[in-house]
Each structure stands twice: as C-alpha cells, then as structure tokens.
Design a protein around this motif. Sequence first.
Motif, PDB file in Angstrom:
ATOM      1  N   MET A   1     -40.637   6.470 -69.915  1.00 48.42           N
ATOM      2  CA  MET A   1     -41.878   5.894 -69.425  1.00 48.42           C
ATOM      3  C   MET A   1     -41.547   4.653 -68.608  1.00 48.42           C
ATOM      4  N   LYS A   2     -42.190   4.517 -67.490  1.00 51.65           N
ATOM      5  CA  LYS A   2     -41.969   3.357 -66.630  1.00 51.65           C
ATOM      6  C   LYS A   2     -43.263   2.579 -66.471  1.00 51.65           C
ATOM      7  N   LEU A   3     -43.124   1.283 -66.382  1.00 57.57           N
ATOM      8  CA  LEU A   3     -44.268   0.402 -66.157  1.00 57.57           C
ATOM      9  C   LEU A   3     -44.163  -0.183 -64.757  1.00 57.57           C
ATOM     10  N   LYS A   4     -45.288  -0.302 -64.107  1.00 63.36           N
ATOM     11  CA  LYS A   4     -45.309  -0.996 -62.816  1.00 63.36           C
ATOM     12  C   LYS A   4     -45.760  -2.420 -63.098  1.00 63.36           C
ATOM     13  N   LEU A   5     -44.865  -3.357 -62.826  1.00 55.94           N
ATOM     14  CA  LEU A   5     -45.145  -4.759 -63.099  1.00 55.94           C
ATOM     15  C   LEU A   5     -45.048  -5.581 -61.822  1.00 55.94           C
ATOM     16  N   THR A   6     -45.872  -6.604 -61.752  1.00 56.67           N
ATOM     17  CA  THR A   6     -45.779  -7.526 -60.625  1.00 56.67           C
ATOM     18  C   THR A   6     -44.605  -8.470 -60.865  1.00 56.67           C
ATOM     19  N   TYR A   7     -44.230  -9.169 -59.839  1.00 53.59           N
ATOM     20  CA  TYR A   7     -43.142 -10.140 -59.954  1.00 53.59           C
ATOM     21  C   TYR A   7     -43.455 -11.171 -61.036  1.00 53.59           C
ATOM     22  N   ASP A   8     -44.686 -11.663 -61.070  1.00 60.43           N
ATOM     23  CA  ASP A   8     -45.075 -12.670 -62.059  1.00 60.43           C
ATOM     24  C   ASP A   8     -45.026 -12.110 -63.473  1.00 60.43           C
ATOM     25  N   GLU A   9     -45.414 -10.860 -63.647  1.00 61.87           N
ATOM     26  CA  GLU A   9     -45.356 -10.239 -64.971  1.00 61.87           C
ATOM     27  C   GLU A   9     -43.915 -10.103 -65.443  1.00 61.87           C
ATOM     28  N   VAL A  10     -43.026  -9.760 -64.537  1.00 62.68           N
ATOM     29  CA  VAL A  10     -41.611  -9.652 -64.886  1.00 62.68           C
ATOM     30  C   VAL A  10     -41.068 -11.022 -65.283  1.00 62.68           C
ATOM     31  N   ARG A  11     -41.450 -12.045 -64.551  1.00 59.48           N
ATOM     32  CA  ARG A  11     -41.001 -13.410 -64.882  1.00 59.48           C
ATOM     33  C   ARG A  11     -41.440 -13.808 -66.283  1.00 59.48           C
ATOM     34  N   VAL A  12     -42.687 -13.527 -66.636  1.00 57.66           N
ATOM     35  CA  VAL A  12     -43.204 -13.865 -67.966  1.00 57.66           C
ATOM     36  C   VAL A  12     -42.450 -13.087 -69.039  1.00 57.66           C
ATOM     37  N   LEU A  13     -42.214 -11.799 -68.789  1.00 62.29           N
ATOM     38  CA  LEU A  13     -41.474 -10.979 -69.752  1.00 62.29           C
ATOM     39  C   LEU A  13     -40.049 -11.489 -69.952  1.00 62.29           C
ATOM     40  N   VAL A  14     -39.374 -11.809 -68.869  1.00 61.97           N
ATOM     41  CA  VAL A  14     -38.000 -12.317 -68.970  1.00 61.97           C
ATOM     42  C   VAL A  14     -37.983 -13.620 -69.746  1.00 61.97           C
ATOM     43  N   PHE A  15     -38.931 -14.502 -69.473  1.00 65.70           N
ATOM     44  CA  PHE A  15     -39.000 -15.776 -70.193  1.00 65.70           C
ATOM     45  C   PHE A  15     -39.212 -15.537 -71.684  1.00 65.70           C
ATOM     46  N   ALA A  16     -40.166 -14.678 -72.032  1.00 67.39           N
ATOM     47  CA  ALA A  16     -40.475 -14.406 -73.432  1.00 67.39           C
ATOM     48  C   ALA A  16     -39.296 -13.749 -74.147  1.00 67.39           C
ATOM     49  N   LEU A  17     -38.653 -12.796 -73.489  1.00 67.57           N
ATOM     50  CA  LEU A  17     -37.499 -12.139 -74.102  1.00 67.57           C
ATOM     51  C   LEU A  17     -36.332 -13.100 -74.279  1.00 67.57           C
TER      52      LEU A  17
END
Length: 43
Positions: A1-17
Amino acid sequence: MKLKLTYDEVRVLVFALNELRNQLIQENRYTDAVDELLMKLCK
C-alpha cells in the motif's frame, strides 16, 4: 500500500519518527522498525 503525501506531511512524519527513534535509543530499545520507515520516507 502506498500513501500520497505532501512535502509538509513527509517533514512532519520524519520529525515524529526521529523523535520516537531518539526515545527508543534512550530506553535502549530496538529502532529497526523506525529506521526502516525513515529510510522509505527518505527515498
């Protein structure tokens, strides 16, 4: 399964992880799953 994420969403995910990874390291726990997710997000 793949998710389509915006650049900002990826940034938030990377920060949280990364925060989770740091917490796991402090607790001397394995970070393998978090590391794998971070690598997939950074591709």
